[in-house]
Design an enzyme around this catalytic site. Structure first.
Site: not given
Ligand code: ZN
Length: 508
Positions: A263, A266
């Site tokens: 994450e 991201h």
């Molecule tokens: Zn992902």
């Protein structure tokens, strides 16, 4: 009637979508269960408001003025791209009848409960009627959106523009050719020990270590935070507030750590978008109606997979950070070497469940889903025959026998909510991650040297420069060509998997 006016109105669309994202983050991290009923109505209201403002007369008047104003600028200037993207998004949304959207939303709410019961009873026949209707609705959506070759292309457009069923077929065939021999060889090879990953790891220590490592690779917590959730996700409310989540199991520590690294990948994409693009269409996906700066779902996934797999699951990473993880869990990992740890977090084993799959076997779960979806959408596969087709593909790809529908065709929530066409982005993300990492390290040997010394800034800066800062200005393929000199290419990914797993499993 001007470009400035267009930026003002699209800014308000972005505000609606970001407000929805805040409500959605809250629902998935903090909200008491009882809030769910009202929250889904609030989210639906905001989504409709955003769509209606996007397609409003006010927006169209400003767009007309803006088009005239930017007509002389280069076709890839931020201004020209913004104007073109708003025009394209209005056209896309106006092609989908609101009555069809309403039917899809209503069925999604009802089908979710049917799916949950079917999964609990491991009985696909209970879910089949709802899925049949959902497939029909998606076929209507495809006809409304329009396509050149295959109706599935129209459904993927929302998540991964430019991807075609024919293109996926070629891509998947190459992946299978490169990866099935590896999967087969590993099935017969001795597995690395991984029992120490399942020891008793305190929750607080896991969250502290996950956050520490996310920050270590470059996630900026002055503009973010980490919370726990059931299904980890990242969400941005502007580049200055990008939040991540992870999940914690006391008896399986890698979940919290690699969830956070994923994450964080991201998040660094969103944190790296050019500040000038804030609140504009270059940080707003007006097709899928998410307030994100990433250019496609697959491009987004490339950043998370790159940091999770190419950095976090690398030998160098654990040579550098074994001391850190031992200090985070005093007494728990004293008997484990960095090499043993590296091998354990790269253990590969065919399994039934997508979300638990490892780096090597994950894409087979994706190929299977995308192929079956395309066949259901074009009518060459009846919904009633889906479990049989599913189980046959699992056997062919991964060599496993699916024990029941709950561990097979009913495992994912996506189809119950009517989402068809999203799965390919995971594999496209894996391919892009390897392609970008390969270019970054081969063209700049200093990047690998830095990684070997636990310095993540050179890689992060390269990714910001080549990918993140551009937001949605370039298409996914333009971005890839600018960064790596070529379109989507599976070869670096196959080479990476072959190198890594041949070494770990001592294959010849
Ligand atoms: Zn992902």
């Amino acid at each position: 009637m001007s470009y400035a006016g267009l930026i003002e109105v699209t800014g308000r669309v972005n505000d609606f979508l970001n407000a929805g994202s805040v409500l959605s983050w809250d629902a998935r991290t903090m909200m008491p269960k009882a809030g769910a009923g009202s929250r889904s109505k609030q989210l639906a209201t905001l989504a409709v408001a955003a769509r209606n403002l996007l397609c409003s007369d006010e927006m169209k008047r400003e767009l007309d003025g803006a088009e005239a104003e930017v007509s002389g600028t280069a076709s890839d200037s931020p201004e020209a791209r913004i104007v073109a993207q708003v025009r394209e998004a209005i056209d896309y949304h106006e092609r989908i009848p609101t009555e069809l959207l309403r039917r899809k939303t209503e069925l999604g709410a009802a089908a979710h409960e049917v799916w949950a019961e079917a999964r609990e009873k491991a009985d696909f026949s209970l879910f089949a009627p709802a899925l049949t209707t959902m497939v029909d609705i998606n076929r209507e959506m495809a006809q409304a959106i329009g396509f050149e070759e295959h109706p599935y292309d129209a459904l993927m457009y929302r998540f991964e523009p430019g991807t075609t069923t024919a293109g996926l077929k070629t891509l998947f065939a190459r992946l299978r050719e490169g990866m099935i021999p590896l999967v087969r060889a590993i099935a017969d090879a001795e597995k690395p020990h991984s029992d120490f990953l399942f020891r008793d790891y305190p929750v607080d220590a896991q969250m502290q270590f996950a956050l520490k490592m996310a920050k270590r690779i470059g996630y900026d917590t002055d503009r973010g935070r980490l919370d726990t959730t059931v299904h980890p996700f990242e969400v941005s409310f502007t580049r200055n507030d990008v939040r991540i989540t992870t999940r914690v199991a006391t008896d399986y520590m890698p979940m919290s750590l690699f969830g956070a690294l994923h994450e964080a990948g991201h998040a660094m994409y969103e944190q790296g978008v050019d500040p000038a693009y804030t609140r504009t269409p270059l940080a707003t996906d007006l097709i899928s109606l998410y307030a994100v700066g990433g250019v496609s779902f697959g491009a987004h996934e490339s950043q998370s997979r790159l940091w999770e797999n190419h950095v976090g699951r690398s030998r160098a990473f654990w040579a550098n950070h074994m001391g850190d993880i031992k200090a985070a869990y005093p007494g728990i990992l004293d008997d484990v070497t960095d090499e043993e740890f590296y091998r354990a977090v790269n253990r590969s084993e065919p399994s039934f469940i997508r979300v638990e799959a490892d780096e090597l076997t994950y894409d087979f779960h994706i190929m299977l889903r995308a192929e079956l979806e395309a066949k259901m959408v074009d009518g060459s596969l009846e919904v009633a025959d889906l479990p049989e087709a599913w189980n046959a593909a699992m056997k062919e790809y991964l060599g496993v026998d699916v024990p029941d529908d709950a561990q097979g065709v009913l495992q994912d929530v996506h189809w119950s909510s009517g989402q068809i066409g999203t799965f390919c982005n995971y594999t496209i993300g894996n391919i892009m991650a390897a392609q970008l990492f390969d270019t970054a390290t081969s063209e700049n040997p200093g990047i690998q040297t830095a990684l070997d010394g636990a310095d993540y800034a050179p890689l992060r800066n390269w990714l910001t420069d080549k990918v993140a800062q551009h937001g949605r200005r370039y298409t996914r393929d333009e971005l890839l060509e600018n960064a790596t000199g070529r379109a989507l290419d599976p070869e670096p990914y196959i080479a990476h998997l072959t190198r890594k797993f041949t070494d770990i499993y001592a294959l010849s």
